[in-house]
Design a protein around this motif. Structure first.
Motif, PDB file in Angstrom:
ATOM      1  N   PHE A  42       0.720  -1.113  -0.497  1.00  0.00           N
ATOM      2  CA  PHE A  42       0.008  -0.056   0.157  1.00  0.00           C
ATOM      3  C   PHE A  42       1.084   1.271   0.139  1.00  0.00           C
ATOM      4  O   PHE A  42       0.374   2.758  -0.993  1.00  0.00           O
ATOM      5  CB  PHE A  42      -1.122  -0.084   1.404  1.00  0.00           C
ATOM      6  CG  PHE A  42      -1.651  -0.359   0.502  1.00  0.00           C
ATOM      7  CD1 PHE A  42      -3.245  -0.257  -0.151  1.00  0.00           C
ATOM      8  CD2 PHE A  42      -2.138  -2.141   2.301  1.00  0.00           C
ATOM      9  CE1 PHE A  42      -4.171  -1.346  -0.189  1.00  0.00           C
ATOM     10  CE2 PHE A  42      -2.990  -3.060   1.261  1.00  0.00           C
ATOM     11  CZ  PHE A  42      -4.621  -2.770   0.108  1.00  0.00           C
ATOM     12  N   THR A  43       2.010   1.594   0.987  1.00  0.00           N
ATOM     13  CA  THR A  43       2.949   2.528   0.626  1.00  0.00           C
ATOM     14  C   THR A  43       3.966   2.598  -0.881  1.00  0.00           C
ATOM     15  O   THR A  43       3.407   3.311  -1.265  1.00  0.00           O
ATOM     16  CB  THR A  43       3.882   2.417   1.896  1.00  0.00           C
ATOM     17  OG1 THR A  43       3.669   2.029   2.975  1.00  0.00           O
ATOM     18  CG2 THR A  43       5.419   3.073   2.098  1.00  0.00           C
ATOM     19  N   ARG A  46       1.257   4.174  -3.035  1.00  0.00           N
ATOM     20  CA  ARG A  46       0.978   5.488  -2.828  1.00  0.00           C
ATOM     21  C   ARG A  46       1.448   6.052  -3.144  1.00  0.00           C
ATOM     22  O   ARG A  46       1.529   7.613  -4.197  1.00  0.00           O
ATOM     23  CB  ARG A  46       0.547   5.858  -1.387  1.00  0.00           C
ATOM     24  CG  ARG A  46      -0.604   6.306  -0.602  1.00  0.00           C
ATOM     25  CD  ARG A  46      -0.691   6.664   0.159  1.00  0.00           C
ATOM     26  NE  ARG A  46       0.190   6.069   0.888  1.00  0.00           N
ATOM     27  CZ  ARG A  46      -0.385   5.207   2.211  1.00  0.00           C
ATOM     28  NH1 ARG A  46      -1.420   4.352   1.798  1.00  0.00           N
ATOM     29  NH2 ARG A  46       0.895   4.839   2.816  1.00  0.00           N
ATOM     30  N   LEU A  71      -7.307  -4.281  -1.964  1.00  0.00           N
ATOM     31  CA  LEU A  71      -7.099  -2.963  -2.749  1.00  0.00           C
ATOM     32  C   LEU A  71      -8.373  -3.323  -4.113  1.00  0.00           C
ATOM     33  O   LEU A  71      -8.561  -1.814  -4.385  1.00  0.00           O
ATOM     34  CB  LEU A  71      -6.429  -3.940  -4.043  1.00  0.00           C
ATOM     35  CG  LEU A  71      -4.640  -4.612  -3.566  1.00  0.00           C
ATOM     36  CD1 LEU A  71      -3.737  -4.883  -5.103  1.00  0.00           C
ATOM     37  CD2 LEU A  71      -3.271  -2.516  -3.652  1.00  0.00           C
ATOM     38  N   ASN A  74     -10.816  -0.872  -0.957  1.00  0.00           N
ATOM     39  CA  ASN A  74     -10.167   0.152  -1.228  1.00  0.00           C
ATOM     40  C   ASN A  74     -10.014   1.044  -1.569  1.00  0.00           C
ATOM     41  O   ASN A  74     -10.175   1.152  -2.480  1.00  0.00           O
ATOM     42  CB  ASN A  74      -8.423   0.553  -0.493  1.00  0.00           C
ATOM     43  CG  ASN A  74      -7.855   1.701  -0.381  1.00  0.00           C
ATOM     44  OD1 ASN A  74      -8.066   2.522  -0.868  1.00  0.00           O
ATOM     45  ND2 ASN A  74      -6.673   1.196   0.949  1.00  0.00           N
ATOM     46  N   THR A  77      -7.774   2.452  -4.506  1.00  0.00           N
ATOM     47  CA  THR A  77      -7.120   1.615  -4.968  1.00  0.00           C
ATOM     48  C   THR A  77      -8.012   0.776  -5.651  1.00  0.00           C
ATOM     49  O   THR A  77      -7.757  -0.609  -6.923  1.00  0.00           O
ATOM     50  CB  THR A  77      -6.022   0.601  -4.438  1.00  0.00           C
ATOM     51  OG1 THR A  77      -6.549  -0.119  -3.388  1.00  0.00           O
ATOM     52  CG2 THR A  77      -5.054   1.800  -3.935  1.00  0.00           C
TER      53      THR A  77
END
Length: 124
Positions: A42-43, A46, A71, A74, A77
């Motif tokens: 996720f980082t 981003r 994903l 979210n 995403t």
């Protein structure tokens, strides 16, 4: 005007697999980022804003299909195309379920098969 290369994030526990896919896709002009586990996905998404994610179905600590569902659920995403790599036929019916990957790449796969699936997802 030069267009930016499409970015592809590969998440696979096998370093050899990420190297092979990176080599093939870089050779086709894609900007490839490889992770050897799901920890910072996720980082990474981003920070790098990939256009496509390729996830192995077997990852340490989490199933690739579960990671795909995270994903897809979210908000940030959910529209990101995801291809799952697997050597199992069981995932095919999951394509119709909520949070499903956009496509499945069956191992062992040929170079052309990988490129076709990536090009299709990036054109969609």
């Amino acid at each position: 005007m030069k267009t930016m290369a499409k970015k592809i994030l590969i998440v696979d526990h096998s370093e050899l697999m990420t190297e092979v896919m990176s080599y093939i896709l870089s050779g086709k002009g894609y900007d490839v980022i490889a992770l050897n586990g799901p920890d910072h996905i996720f980082t990474n998404i981003r920070q790098n804003h990939p256009d496509l994610v390729i996830i192995d179905s077997l990852l340490p600590g989490i199933d690739g299909a579960d990671l795909c569902r995270l994903l897809k659920r979210n908000k940030a995403t959910k529209t990101l195309p995801v291809i799952i790599c697997t050597d199992s036929e069981d995932l095919d019916q999951s394509l119709t379920q909520k949070g499903a990957p956009d496509d499945i790449l069956h191992k062992p796969f040929g170079m052309n098969n990988l490129i076709e699936k990536v090009e299709y997802q990036l054109a969609a």
